[in-house]
Design an enzyme around this catalytic site. Sequence first.
Site, short mmCIF file in Angstrom:
data_model
loop_
_atom_site.label_atom_id
_atom_site.label_comp_id
_atom_site.label_asym_id
_atom_site.label_seq_id
_atom_site.Cartn_x
_atom_site.Cartn_y
_atom_site.Cartn_z
N GLY A 74 10.47 -8.67 -10.05
CA GLY A 74 9.03 -8.87 -10.40
C GLY A 74 8.29 -8.32 -9.27
N ALA A 114 11.07 0.67 -2.52
CA ALA A 114 10.71 0.85 -1.10
C ALA A 114 10.41 -0.04 -0.27
CB ALA A 114 9.10 1.38 -1.52
N TYR A 144 15.07 -9.41 -1.77
CA TYR A 144 15.15 -8.27 -2.64
C TYR A 144 15.50 -7.22 -1.80
CZ TYR A 144 13.28 -4.84 -5.99
OH TYR A 144 13.16 -3.76 -7.24
N GLU A 186 4.48 -10.03 -13.19
CA GLU A 186 3.74 -8.74 -13.24
C GLU A 186 3.32 -8.07 -11.76
OE1 GLU A 186 0.82 -11.97 -13.68
OE2 GLU A 186 2.99 -11.56 -13.98
N GLN A 215 -4.85 -4.91 2.21
CA GLN A 215 -3.65 -4.41 2.07
C GLN A 215 -3.50 -3.00 1.34
OE1 GLN A 215 -4.81 -7.31 0.70
NE2 GLN A 215 -3.20 -8.05 -0.59
N THR A 216 -2.78 -1.94 1.55
CA THR A 216 -2.79 -0.75 0.77
C THR A 216 -1.33 -0.69 0.22
OG1 THR A 216 -2.11 0.47 3.10
CG2 THR A 216 -4.39 0.17 2.56
N ARG A 281 1.68 0.08 2.60
CA ARG A 281 3.03 0.96 2.27
C ARG A 281 2.76 2.18 1.39
NH1 ARG A 281 6.85 -2.47 -0.81
NH2 ARG A 281 7.64 -3.14 1.29
#
Length: 321
Positions: A74, A114, A144, A186, A215-216, A281
């Site tokens: 998730g 990623a 994960y 979600e 945060q990007t 990220r």
Amino acid sequence: MVCGAGGFIGGHLVKSLIAGGTGMVRAVDIKPIEDWQQVTPGAENLVLDLQIRENCNRAAEGMQGVFQLAADMGGMGFIENNKAACMLSVLTGTHMLLAARDAGVERLFYSSSACVYNVDKQRSPEVAALKESDAYPAMPEDGYGWEKLFSERMCRHFNEDFGLETRVARYHNVYGPCGTWLGGREKAPAAICRKVLEAKIFGTGEIEIWGDGNQTRSFMYIDDCIVGTQAIFESNLHAPINLGSSELVTINQLVDMVEEIAGVRLKRHYKLDAPRGVNGRNSDNSMIRRSLGWEPSISLRDGLAKCYEWIESQIMAPVRK
């Protein structure tokens, strides 16, 4: 065969394969069919727990190609609080590789993430786009990310040792219609669309944002994901490859876009102790451009408009009834 066909990406992939003329598509998921995100006419739908080896054997029988998308996962709120559950997906990946080998499957695609990338390279919002080589030295997202990185290596060695053709794509934040938009699993685009819609419908004028909003991330629309997935599956690429947008935005900018789509401006409350993941990220798409002559190109603004419209239809459906 599409494993995880009852999920967001799997459901879109089954639909695309059938629309594209694939002669026979087997769709497999652990959930009851009534809980699948999409059910496409013409597919052979099976409800099986692919953590169990015998079920993988049954699912793989007679298949030429396998898309292994099945996983317990998730958004950041889920994976940061369910690390063991995420790592148990290694059973599904491993058993499906064994079943594919034994059934004579010609090619298997594995959906990585990623989250395999070294977290030390993602500590600043002004992150350099991540190249495929940045996964090593290994220090992925705990839980994960480690499962995904291990399963990538399994794919490599099944190719080297048993001749099973494997393809691996590292997905970067996929979003769009028919995805999870509430309940805790979600991801950010769906969560922000839902929160803005709820604020607009109920007139609260406020929104809660996880983290400080600086945060990007980059976000890939589902249509690009499906095109890229099939292109990588059909390619001669044996090494893992990024599949993501290179359009980097802050979470605050993501909220700005959704507010503009909704025609509202909301007061923002930042929940600094909420799960937020790495600080930055982005996807370096040099390899996919060089290898396939293509990269994801649907703009975030255009994709969000479609995602917002679909989530609005889901929220308003009980009202219309």
